[in-house]
Design a protein around this motif. Structure first.
Motif, PDB file in Angstrom:
ATOM      1  N   ASP A 151       0.815  -1.223   0.000  1.00  0.00           N
ATOM      2  CA  ASP A 151       0.000   0.000   0.000  1.00  0.00           C
ATOM      3  C   ASP A 151       0.846   1.271   0.000  1.00  0.00           C
ATOM      4  OD1 ASP A 151      -2.390  -1.396   0.036  1.00  0.00           O
ATOM      5  OD2 ASP A 151      -2.392  -1.554   2.219  1.00  0.00           O
ATOM      6  N   LYS A 190       0.714   4.254  -2.457  1.00  0.00           N
ATOM      7  CA  LYS A 190      -0.518   5.050  -2.451  1.00  0.00           C
ATOM      8  C   LYS A 190      -0.307   6.400  -1.765  1.00  0.00           C
ATOM      9  CE  LYS A 190      -3.641   1.158  -2.637  1.00  0.00           C
ATOM     10  NZ  LYS A 190      -4.364   0.211  -1.810  1.00  0.00           N
ATOM     11  N   LYS A 227       1.896   8.405  -2.404  1.00  0.00           N
ATOM     12  CA  LYS A 227       2.241   9.371  -3.451  1.00  0.00           C
ATOM     13  C   LYS A 227       1.081   9.588  -4.422  1.00  0.00           C
ATOM     14  CE  LYS A 227       6.449  11.209  -3.402  1.00  0.00           C
ATOM     15  NZ  LYS A 227       6.675  12.638  -3.598  1.00  0.00           N
ATOM     16  N   GLU A 228      -0.103   9.059  -4.078  1.00  0.00           N
ATOM     17  CA  GLU A 228      -1.256   9.245  -4.963  1.00  0.00           C
ATOM     18  C   GLU A 228      -2.300  10.145  -4.343  1.00  0.00           C
ATOM     19  OE1 GLU A 228      -2.541   5.278  -5.936  1.00  0.00           O
ATOM     20  OE2 GLU A 228      -0.552   4.816  -6.733  1.00  0.00           O
ATOM     21  N   ILE A 229      -2.081  10.620  -3.120  1.00  0.00           N
ATOM     22  CA  ILE A 229      -3.073  11.487  -2.490  1.00  0.00           C
ATOM     23  C   ILE A 229      -3.024  12.872  -3.132  1.00  0.00           C
ATOM     24  CG2 ILE A 229      -2.921  10.248  -0.300  1.00  0.00           C
ATOM     25  CD1 ILE A 229      -1.376  12.706   0.790  1.00  0.00           C
ATOM     26  N   ARG A 257       0.156  14.939  -2.819  1.00  0.00           N
ATOM     27  CA  ARG A 257       1.351  14.116  -3.045  1.00  0.00           C
ATOM     28  C   ARG A 257       2.605  14.965  -3.246  1.00  0.00           C
ATOM     29  NH1 ARG A 257      -2.146  13.106  -7.108  1.00  0.00           N
ATOM     30  NH2 ARG A 257      -1.788  14.280  -9.030  1.00  0.00           N
ATOM     31  N   SER A 295       4.617   4.703  -8.526  1.00  0.00           N
ATOM     32  CA  SER A 295       3.173   4.794  -8.339  1.00  0.00           C
ATOM     33  C   SER A 295       2.619   5.353  -9.632  1.00  0.00           C
ATOM     34  CB  SER A 295       2.827   5.681  -7.144  1.00  0.00           C
ATOM     35  OG  SER A 295       2.640   7.002  -7.534  1.00  0.00           O
ATOM     36  N   ALA A 299      -6.043   6.767   2.220  1.00  0.00           N
ATOM     37  CA  ALA A 299      -5.324   6.101   1.146  1.00  0.00           C
ATOM     38  C   ALA A 299      -4.838   4.720   1.571  1.00  0.00           C
ATOM     39  CB  ALA A 299      -4.136   6.954   0.705  1.00  0.00           C
ATOM     40  N   ILE A 300      -4.447   4.568   2.821  1.00  0.00           N
ATOM     41  CA  ILE A 300      -3.893   3.289   3.270  1.00  0.00           C
ATOM     42  C   ILE A 300      -4.945   2.553   4.091  1.00  0.00           C
ATOM     43  CG2 ILE A 300      -2.088   2.237   4.675  1.00  0.00           C
ATOM     44  CD1 ILE A 300      -0.313   4.507   3.828  1.00  0.00           C
TER      45      ILE A 300
END
Lengths: 421, 393
Positions: A87, A90, A92-94, A97, A135, A270-271
Motif C-alpha cells: 500500500d 498510495k 504518493k497518490e493522495i 502528493r 506509483s 489512502a492506506i
C-alpha cells in the motif's frame, strides 16, 4: 512639442538622467529581490524544517499499546496489527502528493546477535534506505536518508535489495565490529555495510532493509508504522476542526489546505486499516518557527522598500533641483504651472518605467542568486509581480519628485533667470 | 527671499567680506572655518535638514538590521527550545543515576534551560496487560514539552495522565483504575488524556513522588533543554559529562542538527537582505549628499575666487559632510535601536537587546559614505573655472 521637450531633456541631460535612472533601477532591484525572497522564504524554510524529521506517522488502526522503554521493545514482535507494504506507493497518490517530501516504513524486530557464547537481544529495525518506488507512471525515491537527514553513516549505506545492515555505533563498540565485518543475526549471516550514528535509540540496535526484517519475523509485506515527512501549513483554528463535522464546502476548503491534519486525513483514507496522526513535537513547532522567520523577512522587506523609496526620491529631487533655470525660462516664455509639472512628471514616469523594467530583471536575478546560494534551490519571481512593481516604482518616483517639482514650479522666473535661485 | 532657506550667495559672500580672514590674526583658518561651517548649517537649514534626514534614516535602518542580525540567533534559539530537549542524560547500563543528578544538571545549566527527570517501569493492569508507567515532574514537563496535547493536567497526588493508546488498555472510563508492579498494587485516578503522536501515547505518566513511593524505582533519564547558541550548548554538554561520569550524556541529534540547519539558512538569508538594505541606504545618502554639495557650487566658486586653496575647500566640504555623517549616525543609531526593539516585540514578543558594538560600525560607515559623497562632486567641480559657475553656467 511636449514630447520633443521630454526627448530633448533626456538627450541633453544624459548624465543626470542616468544617475536618477540608476537609483530607480537599484531601488526596484532591491525591492523585487526582497519581495521575491520574502514570498518564497516560507516554502524554503519549511523544507529546511523537514530536517527535524517526519511530522506524520501512520499506524495500523487496531494497533495496541507499545511496551517500550529506552528503545527496547518488551513485547513479542509478532503481536499486534501490521500495515501492508504494497500500500505504500498510495502515499504518493493522495491530493497533496507533491507536499510529501518522503516517507519511511518501519518494522522493528527483536533479534539475537553474537556467537553462541555471548548472545544479546537487540532491536533490528527494518526500513527503506533510499528505495526506488513506482506509483502509476511516476517514479520516486524515498527512505530514511530523506526523512532522517541527521543519521550519519561511517562506511556505506546498504542497498535496499541486499542482505547488508547498519550497526548502531554503541552496539558496534560493544561487539567490536567495523564496516565490512559480518554479524550473526538469529542464525543468519549479514554483512555490516556501515556504522550508524543517530544520537538516539537506533545507536543500540541494527538497521536493515525492510525485506530482511520481514524474513526474520516471518511476515512478508508487513510494516509496523510509516513515518511521513510532509510540507504543511501552520495550524490555525480552522485546521483543528473535526473533518466529520464540517459542511461539504468547508470540508473542501479544509482538504485543500495542506494542514498536517488534512494530509493525515488523506493518508488515512489512502492506506487501508490505518490511522494517521501528526507527530506533535515536530508538527506543532514548525508553525511557530516558520511564522517568526516569515514575520522577520516581511519587516525587512518593508525596510528595504522604504530604503529604496528614499534613494529614488533623493535622486529625483536632486535631478529636478538642478533644472530651476529651465523652469524659469519655460515660465518666462508663458508656460503655466500645470505644463511645467506635467513635463517633469512625464519624465519621472519614463524614468520609473525604464528603471523599473531593468530593476525587475536585475532583482529577479538577485533573488535567484540568493536562493541558489542559501537554499541551493531557485527563488522564482512571479511575472504577476511586474505590474505591481512597476506601479510601485512610478508611485515612489512621483512621490519623490513631487516636493522638488512643487518647489521648482513655485520659483519666481526672474530669480531663476538671474541665476539667484 | 521668496525661496525657502536658499539665499546662498549674498549671505555667505557677506560673511566673507565683513569678517575677512585678515582680521583674525590668531588662527585665521581654523576660526574662519568653524564660523563658515556653523553659518552655512544655520543659513541653509533646508538643504542640511534633507541631507541629515537621509543620513538618519540610512543609519537607523542599518542599525536596526545589524541589531536584528546579531540577535536573531538568540531569538530563534528561544523559539527552537519549544522543540523540547536537546540533551539527554541516561543512566549507564546497570547503574542508577546519582541521587543528586538533577541538582547537578540544574547547576550546570545555571538557569539557562529546563531539566526534567523520568523514571520508567512496566506495570500490569488488572486484566494482565503490560503498560509502561513513567514518573515525572508535571510542572517541569509543561515547560519542556509544550506540544503535549493534554485534556487536563493532574493537580493532586494520585492523579495521572493517560496516553491515548494506553487508555485502551487501562479502560479509565470511570476515571479510576488499578495497576500493579512487583506485587504492589496502586489505585489511580486519571486526570486527563495525553496525545503526542509519538511513544508517549503508549504510556501513563504520574507524579515522581507517588511513583517512587509505589515502585521504589529512581529516575533513570533526565531530559535537558539547554538554551543558547550551538557553542553554549556543547559547553553545557561537556560540563554535564564531567559532572556525571556514571551517566551517558548525549545530544539529541535530530533536534540539534535540525536547529543548526534552519538557523544557518535563516542567518544567511538575513545577511543577504541586510547587505541589500544597507547598500540601498548608502545609495540614498550618496544621492542626497552629492546633490547637496553640487548645489553649493557657488560657495565653492566664491571661495575659490577669493583665493582659498583647494585643500581648504576640500577640508571645508569634507568637514561639513563628516559632521552630517556623525550627527546622522548618532541620531540614526538611537532611532534604529528603537525600531529593532519594536520589531523584536512585534515578531518575537521579546525586546531586542541594543548592541553598542554596532555604533562604531554605523558611525564609521556613515562618515565614509558622507565623505565619498562630498569628494565626488568636488572632483567634478575642480575642473570648472569659478568664473563660469558664478556667471551661472
Amino acid at each position: 512639442m511636449f514630447f520633443r521637450m521630454v526627448y530633448e531633456s533626456f538627450r541633453r541631460q544624459k548624465r543626470r538622467k542616468l544617475l536618477a535612472g540608476v537609483a530607480v533601477t537599484l531601488g526596484v532591484a532591491v525591492a523585487t529581490a526582497m519581495i521575491g525572497v520574502a514570498t518564497d522564504i516560507g516554502d524554503k524554510i519549511s523544507r529546511e524544517l523537514r530536517s527535524y524529521g517526519a511530522n506524520l506517522v501512520v499506524t495500523p488502526q487496531e494497533d495496541t499499546v507499545d511496551v517500550e522503554i529506552g528503545g527496547v521493545n518488551l513485547k513479542p514482535p509478532s503481536d499486534g496489527a501490521f500495515l501492508n507494504e504494497a500500500d505504500l506507493p498510495k502515499i504518493k497518490e493522495i491530493f497533496w502528493r507533491n507536499n510529501i517530501v518522503g516517507f519511511a516504513p518501519m518494522l522493528p524486530v527483536n533479534v539475537k546477535v553474537g556467537g553462541p557464547s555471548d548472545t544479546k537481544v537487540v532491536t533490528l529495525l527494518g526500513t527503506y534506505f533510499s528505495k526506488r518506488l513506482k506509483s502509476g507512471t511516476q517514479e520516486f525515491v524515498t527512505g530514511v536518508r530523506i526523512t532522517n537527514p541527521w543519521w550519519k553513516v561511517q562506511g556505506s549505506w546498504p542497498d535496499d535489495n541486499s542482505n547488508e545492515v547498519l550497526l548502531g555505533e554503541r552496539l558496534a563498540a560493544k561487539l567490536h565490529r567495523r564496516p565490512g565485518d559480518r554479524i550473526d543475526v538469529n542464525g543468519r549471516e549479514l554483512r555490516i555495510a556501515g556504522i550508524l550514528s543517530t544520537g538516539s535509540n537506533e545507536d543500540e540496535g541494527i538497521v536493515a532493509p525492510l525485506a530482511v526484517a520481514q524474513q526474520i519475523v516471518g511476515k512478508p509485506g508487513a510494516v509496523r508504522r510509516i513515518y511521513v515527512s510532509a510540507l504543511t501549513k501552520p495550524e490555525d483554528a480552522f485546521a483543528r476542526r473535526d473533518p466529520k463535522s464540517l459542511s461539504p464546502a468547508d470540508l473542501e476548503r479544509w482538504s485543500c489546505s495542506p494542514y498536517a491534519q488534512s494530509i493525515a486525513y488523506q493518508l488515512q483514507g489512502a492506506i487501508p486499516h490505518s490511522r494517521a496522526e501528526q507527530i506533535r513535537q515536530v508538527a506543532q513547532n514548525e508553525g511557530t518557527v516558520l511564522s517568526r522567520i516569515k514575520g522577520l523577512m516581511l519587516l525587512l522587506t518593508v525596510a528595504a522598500l522604504f530604503a529604496s523609496a528614499l534613494a529614488v526620491s533623493a535622486a529625483m529631487a536632486t535631478a529636478i533641483f538642478e533644472r530651476r533655470h529651465e523652469v524659469g525660462l519655460m515660465k518666462a516664455l508663458g508656460a503655466d504651472n500645470a505644463t511645467v509639472a506635467s513635463l517633469f512628471f512625464a519624465e519621472a514616469t519614463l524614468l520609473a518605467i525604464l528603471g523599473g523594467l531593468i530593476g525587475f530583471a536585475g532583482g529577479a536575478l538577485l533573488a535567484r542568486k540568493i536562493g541558489l546560494a542559501v537554499f541551493a534551490s531557485e527563488i522564482t519571481i512571479q511575472p504577476v509581480l511586474l505590474p505591481v512593481i512597476l506601479a510601485i516604482a512610478v508611485a515612489v518616483t512621483f512621490a519623490g519628485s513631487a516636493a522638488a517639482i512643487l518647489r521648482a514650479v513655485r520659483f519666481d522666473p526672474v530669480f531663476a533667470l538671474r541665476g539667484e535661485a | 527671499m521668496s525661496v525657502q532657506g536658499l539665499p546662498p550667495i549674498r549671505t555667505e559672500a557677506n560673511a566673507l567680506n565683513t569678517n575677512g580672514a585678515q582680521q583674525r590674526s590668531g588662527s585665521p583658518h581654523q576660526s574662519m572655518l568653524l564660523r563658515m561651517l556653523f553659518r552655512s548649517a544655520v543659513r541653509r537649514r533646508g538643504r542640511v535638514v534633507t541631507a541629515l534626514s537621509a543620513m538618519v534614516v540610512a543609519a537607523a535602518v542599518t542599525t536596526a538590521v545589524l541589531n536584528l542580525y546579531a540577535d536573531v540567533q538568540a531569538k530563534l534559539g528561544t523559539e527552537f527550545r519549544s522543540y523540547g530537549a536537546n540533551i539527554i542524560v541516561v543512566a549507564k547500563e546497570g547503574m542508577p543515576l546519582p541521587a543528586d543528578a538533577l541538582q547537578v544538571v540544574e547547576s550546570a545549566l545555571e538557569g539557562r534551560g529546563i531539566a526534567v527527570p523520568f523514571a520508567y517501569v512496566v506495570a500490569r493492569t488488572s486484566d494482565g496487560h503490560s503498560v509502561v508507567v513513567a514518573g515525572t515532574d508535571f510542572d517541569r514537563i509543561r515547560r519542556l514539552d509544550r506540544w503535549w496535547k493534554v485534556s487536563a493536567w493532574p493537580a493532586t497526588s494520585g492523579e495521572v495522565l493517560v496516553g491515548r493508546r494506553a487508555a485502551a488498555v487501562v479502560n479509565p472510563q470511570s476515571g479510576h483504575f488499578e495497576l500493579s508492579f512487583q506485587g504492589h498494587a496502586i489505585k489511580l485516578t486519571s486526570a486527563g488524556f495525553l496525545e503526542t503522536g509519538a511513544g508517549e501515547d503508549s504510556r501513563i505518566y504520574m507524579p515522581l513522588g507517588d511513583f517512587v513511593k509505589w515502585t521504589g524505582v529512581q529516575p533513570s533519564t533526565i531530559e535537558v533543554a539547554a538554551t543558547g547558541s550551538t557553542k553554549e550548548i556543547s559547553a553545557v554538554l561537556r560540563k554535564l559529562e564531567d559532572a556525571l561520569p556514571t551517566a551517558d550524556v548525549r545530544p539529541v541529534r535530530q533536534i540539534v542538527e535540525g536547529e543548526a540547519n534552519v538557523l544557518n539558512k535563516t542567518r544567511a538569508t538575513l545577511l543577504a537582505a541586510s547587505v541589500l538594505i544597507i547598500l540601498t541606504a548608502a545609495l540614498c545618502v550618496l544621492a542626497t549628499l552629492t546633490g547637496w554639495v553640487f548645489d553649493r557650487r557657488r560657495d565653492f566658486a566664491i571661495m575659490k575666487a577669493l583665493g582659498a586653496s583647494q585643500r581648504l575647500i576640500n577640508g571645508f566640504f569634507a568637514t561639513q559632510a563628516a559632521a552630517i555623517g556623525v550627527a546622522g549616525a548618532l541620531l540614526g543609531f538611537a532611532v534604529g535601536i528603537g525600531v529593532a526593539s519594536w520589531i523584536g516585540r512585534v515578531n518575537f514578543h521579546a525586546p531586542v537587546t541594543p548592541r553598542f558594538v554596532v555604533l562604531p560600525l554605523v558611525l564609521a560607515g556613515s562618515v565614509v559614505v558622507a565623505l565619498l559623497a562630498a569628494v565626488l562632486p568636488i572632483g567634478l567641480l575642480r575642473r570648472v573655472q569659478p568664473a563660469n559657475i558664478l556667471r551661472g553656467e
